[in-house]
Design a protein around this motif. Sequence first.
Motif, mmCIF file in Angstrom:
data_model
loop_
_atom_site.group_PDB
_atom_site.id
_atom_site.type_symbol
_atom_site.label_atom_id
_atom_site.label_comp_id
_atom_site.label_asym_id
_atom_site.label_seq_id
_atom_site.Cartn_x
_atom_site.Cartn_y
_atom_site.Cartn_z
ATOM 1 N N GLY A 25 -2.296 13.825 71.170
ATOM 2 C CA GLY A 25 -3.661 14.302 71.308
ATOM 3 C C GLY A 25 -4.719 13.311 70.898
ATOM 4 O O GLY A 25 -5.880 13.699 70.668
ATOM 5 N N MET A 26 -4.366 12.058 70.808
ATOM 6 C CA MET A 26 -5.309 11.028 70.396
ATOM 7 C C MET A 26 -4.909 9.706 71.048
ATOM 8 O O MET A 26 -3.741 9.497 71.360
ATOM 9 C CB MET A 26 -5.284 10.868 68.866
ATOM 10 N N PRO A 27 -5.874 8.817 71.234
ATOM 11 C CA PRO A 27 -5.533 7.485 71.749
ATOM 12 C C PRO A 27 -4.932 6.642 70.624
ATOM 13 O O PRO A 27 -5.638 5.975 69.865
ATOM 14 C CB PRO A 27 -6.888 6.940 72.207
ATOM 15 N N PHE A 28 -3.625 6.678 70.542
ATOM 16 C CA PHE A 28 -2.895 6.106 69.407
ATOM 17 C C PHE A 28 -3.289 4.662 69.128
ATOM 18 O O PHE A 28 -3.424 4.262 67.970
ATOM 19 C CB PHE A 28 -1.397 6.194 69.709
ATOM 20 N N SER A 29 -3.493 3.893 70.178
ATOM 21 C CA SER A 29 -3.775 2.468 69.999
ATOM 22 C C SER A 29 -5.176 2.207 69.461
ATOM 23 O O SER A 29 -5.516 1.062 69.180
ATOM 24 C CB SER A 29 -3.578 1.725 71.317
ATOM 25 N N MET A 30 -5.988 3.230 69.305
ATOM 26 C CA MET A 30 -7.343 3.035 68.800
ATOM 27 C C MET A 30 -7.494 3.444 67.339
ATOM 28 O O MET A 30 -8.600 3.438 66.810
ATOM 29 C CB MET A 30 -8.334 3.819 69.663
ATOM 30 N N TYR A 31 -6.382 3.787 66.706
ATOM 31 C CA TYR A 31 -6.435 4.289 65.333
ATOM 32 C C TYR A 31 -5.676 3.395 64.362
ATOM 33 O O TYR A 31 -4.569 2.924 64.662
ATOM 34 C CB TYR A 31 -5.835 5.689 65.264
ATOM 35 N N VAL A 32 -6.281 3.223 63.205
ATOM 36 C CA VAL A 32 -5.535 2.744 62.048
ATOM 37 C C VAL A 32 -4.606 3.877 61.632
ATOM 38 O O VAL A 32 -5.007 5.042 61.589
ATOM 39 C CB VAL A 32 -6.496 2.398 60.889
ATOM 40 N N MET A 33 -3.355 3.520 61.333
ATOM 41 C CA MET A 33 -2.388 4.519 60.893
ATOM 42 C C MET A 33 -1.949 4.193 59.471
ATOM 43 O O MET A 33 -1.662 3.039 59.143
ATOM 44 C CB MET A 33 -1.177 4.536 61.819
ATOM 45 N N GLY A 34 -1.914 5.227 58.640
ATOM 46 C CA GLY A 34 -1.567 5.006 57.246
ATOM 47 C C GLY A 34 -0.561 6.003 56.720
ATOM 48 O O GLY A 34 -0.335 7.053 57.324
ATOM 49 N N TRP A 35 0.024 5.636 55.604
ATOM 50 C CA TRP A 35 0.916 6.526 54.856
ATOM 51 C C TRP A 35 0.355 6.682 53.440
ATOM 52 O O TRP A 35 -0.050 5.700 52.813
ATOM 53 C CB TRP A 35 2.323 5.958 54.773
ATOM 54 N N PHE A 36 0.374 7.917 52.972
ATOM 55 C CA PHE A 36 -0.011 8.248 51.610
ATOM 56 C C PHE A 36 1.114 9.067 51.001
ATOM 57 O O PHE A 36 1.994 9.563 51.711
ATOM 58 C CB PHE A 36 -1.305 9.076 51.611
ATOM 59 N N ARG A 37 1.057 9.244 49.701
ATOM 60 C CA ARG A 37 2.053 10.085 49.045
ATOM 61 C C ARG A 37 1.415 10.823 47.878
ATOM 62 O O ARG A 37 0.426 10.377 47.302
ATOM 63 C CB ARG A 37 3.254 9.267 48.575
ATOM 64 N N GLN A 38 2.023 11.944 47.565
ATOM 65 C CA GLN A 38 1.523 12.756 46.458
ATOM 66 C C GLN A 38 2.697 13.304 45.667
ATOM 67 O O GLN A 38 3.515 14.067 46.204
ATOM 68 C CB GLN A 38 0.641 13.896 46.966
ATOM 69 N N ALA A 39 2.772 12.891 44.425
ATOM 70 C CA ALA A 39 3.794 13.387 43.513
ATOM 71 C C ALA A 39 3.246 14.612 42.789
ATOM 72 O O ALA A 39 2.024 14.786 42.677
ATOM 73 C CB ALA A 39 4.173 12.300 42.519
ATOM 74 N N PRO A 40 4.138 15.472 42.270
ATOM 75 C CA PRO A 40 3.674 16.673 41.564
ATOM 76 C C PRO A 40 2.727 16.331 40.420
ATOM 77 O O PRO A 40 3.012 15.451 39.601
ATOM 78 C CB PRO A 40 4.976 17.278 41.045
ATOM 79 N N GLY A 41 1.600 17.010 40.380
ATOM 80 C CA GLY A 41 0.643 16.801 39.313
ATOM 81 C C GLY A 41 -0.209 15.564 39.435
ATOM 82 O O GLY A 41 -0.993 15.256 38.522
ATOM 83 N N LYS A 42 -0.052 14.835 40.538
ATOM 84 C CA LYS A 42 -0.815 13.597 40.719
ATOM 85 C C LYS A 42 -1.668 13.677 41.979
ATOM 86 O O LYS A 42 -1.428 14.488 42.857
ATOM 87 C CB LYS A 42 0.130 12.405 40.796
ATOM 88 N N GLU A 43 -2.636 12.790 42.044
ATOM 89 C CA GLU A 43 -3.481 12.724 43.232
ATOM 90 C C GLU A 43 -2.733 12.013 44.368
ATOM 91 O O GLU A 43 -1.825 11.225 44.127
ATOM 92 C CB GLU A 43 -4.775 11.983 42.909
ATOM 93 N N ARG A 44 -3.187 12.298 45.567
ATOM 94 C CA ARG A 44 -2.619 11.622 46.723
ATOM 95 C C ARG A 44 -3.029 10.152 46.678
ATOM 96 O O ARG A 44 -4.199 9.824 46.481
ATOM 97 C CB ARG A 44 -3.117 12.276 48.012
ATOM 98 N N GLU A 45 -2.049 9.275 46.852
ATOM 99 C CA GLU A 45 -2.326 7.855 46.744
ATOM 100 C C GLU A 45 -1.921 7.106 48.003
ATOM 101 O O GLU A 45 -1.000 7.503 48.723
ATOM 102 C CB GLU A 45 -1.593 7.256 45.532
ATOM 103 N N PHE A 46 -2.598 6.019 48.215
ATOM 104 C CA PHE A 46 -2.334 5.160 49.357
ATOM 105 C C PHE A 46 -0.994 4.453 49.193
ATOM 106 O O PHE A 46 -0.644 4.006 48.093
ATOM 107 C CB PHE A 46 -3.453 4.130 49.474
#
Length: 123
Positions: A25-46
Amino acid sequence: VQLQASGGGLVQAGRSLRLSCAASGMPFSMYVMGWFRQAPGKEREFVAATSWNGGSTRYADSVKGRFTISREYAKNTVYLQMNSLKPEDTAVYYCAADRDTVVVSHRNEYDYWGQGTQVTVSS
C-alpha cells in the motif's frame, strides 16, 4: 499502508535470527525503512534504518557489527539480520517507514509502523 513483521522467536545467546517486514500500500522505494525495538519497561529505541535506495544505513551503537539491515525491492521487504544475539537484545521488534530522503533514528519521524515481532534471547 501495511507493514507486516515476522521472523521473531526464541534463540540462545550467540545464535542468529532474520526478521522480515513486508510492506504494502505504499511506494516502497520512496521510503526510509527502519527497525526499532522495545523491551519491557523501556522506551522504544532505534535499531537500524536504510535509505530509499539502500545506499545509506544507520545503526544503533549497541548493534553495530552484529545486525545488518537490507531491503529487497522485488518483494517490498526489509530485513534485519541479527547475529551474535545477546540476552539484552530481547524485545519486541517493530519495522517502520518514513517518507524521507534522510535516514533518521528518531521514532517520531516515522509515518507507519508494523505490529511487532517478539525476539527472546536466552542466556
